[in-house]
Write a protein that holds these residues in place. Structure first.
Motif, PDB file in Angstrom:
ATOM      1  N   LYS A  85      12.089   8.536  -0.404  1.00  0.00           N
ATOM      2  CA  LYS A  85      13.024   8.349  -1.517  1.00  0.00           C
ATOM      3  C   LYS A  85      12.328   7.872  -2.780  1.00  0.00           C
ATOM      4  N   ASN A  86      11.008   7.696  -2.726  1.00  0.00           N
ATOM      5  CA  ASN A  86      10.251   7.208  -3.887  1.00  0.00           C
ATOM      6  C   ASN A  86      10.796   5.873  -4.390  1.00  0.00           C
ATOM      7  N   THR A  87      11.040   4.976  -3.463  1.00  0.00           N
ATOM      8  CA  THR A  87      11.561   3.676  -3.853  1.00  0.00           C
ATOM      9  C   THR A  87      10.724   2.545  -3.249  1.00  0.00           C
ATOM     10  N   VAL A  88      10.723   1.436  -3.940  1.00  0.00           N
ATOM     11  CA  VAL A  88      10.114   0.206  -3.438  1.00  0.00           C
ATOM     12  C   VAL A  88      11.133  -0.907  -3.632  1.00  0.00           C
ATOM     13  N   ARG A 118       8.777  -0.175   1.132  1.00  0.00           N
ATOM     14  CA  ARG A 118       8.874   1.071   0.376  1.00  0.00           C
ATOM     15  C   ARG A 118       9.399   2.170   1.271  1.00  0.00           C
ATOM     16  N   ASP A 119      10.013   3.159   0.633  1.00  0.00           N
ATOM     17  CA  ASP A 119      10.486   4.353   1.306  1.00  0.00           C
ATOM     18  C   ASP A 119       9.907   5.544   0.546  1.00  0.00           C
ATOM     19  N   SER A 126       0.823  -1.200   0.000  1.00  0.00           N
ATOM     20  CA  SER A 126       0.000   0.000   0.000  1.00  0.00           C
ATOM     21  C   SER A 126       0.861   1.255   0.000  1.00  0.00           C
ATOM     22  N   GLY A 127       0.212   2.384  -0.268  1.00  0.00           N
ATOM     23  CA  GLY A 127       0.929   3.640  -0.311  1.00  0.00           C
ATOM     24  C   GLY A 127       1.631   3.988   0.992  1.00  0.00           C
ATOM     25  N   SER A 128       0.996   3.653   2.092  1.00  0.00           N
ATOM     26  CA  SER A 128       1.586   3.935   3.403  1.00  0.00           C
ATOM     27  C   SER A 128       2.608   2.885   3.823  1.00  0.00           C
ATOM     28  N   GLY A 129       2.552   1.746   3.158  1.00  0.00           N
ATOM     29  CA  GLY A 129       3.420   0.625   3.534  1.00  0.00           C
ATOM     30  C   GLY A 129       2.828  -0.270   4.596  1.00  0.00           C
TER      31      GLY A 129
END
Length: 124
Positions: free
Chosen positions: A75-78, A71-72, A51-54
């Protein structure tokens, strides 16, 4: 959104690899991100999504307990941490972003943006 995946390679059975995906172009934290894979002669299959929030994650039964998606958003990373790899995990792995905000899906056609793919090869 533009996606770029990194981290594939060759590893022995039982080994580990970490895949990363960098995203750019829209509000990253509003969208589920997923990993899919495709082996030669096979259809693209779902591996994991977050999910977006992780806070929420989903995994294919074949990787549950071995792979971890994270995800972070700063940093816009998954990432996809893959442990206890098996030869049947050999495939091209793709990161992808779902089409709609806050929309969870395990289906490739619900994902509108794809990275270029990174090869993972597990030798026996």
């Amino acid at each position: 959104v533009q996606l770029q995946a990194f981290g594939g390679g060759l590893v022995q059975s039982g080994g580990s690899l970490r895949l990363s995906c960098e995203a750019s172009g829209r509000t990253f934290s509003n969208y589920y991100m997923g990993w899919f894979r495709q082996a030669p002669g096979n259809e693209r299959e779902f591996v994991a999504t977050i999910s977006g929030s992780g806070d929420s994650t989903y995994y294919a039964d074949s990787v549950k307990g071995r792979f971890t998606i994270s995800r972070d958003n700063a940093k816009n990373t998954v990432a996809l941490e893959m442990n206890s790899l098996k030869p049947e995990d050999t495939a091209v792995y793709y990161c992808a972003s779902v089409k709609y905000p806050n929309y969870v899906s395990l289906v490739p056609t619900d994902y509108g943006s794809w990275g270029q793919g990174t090869q993972v090869t597990v030798s026996s």
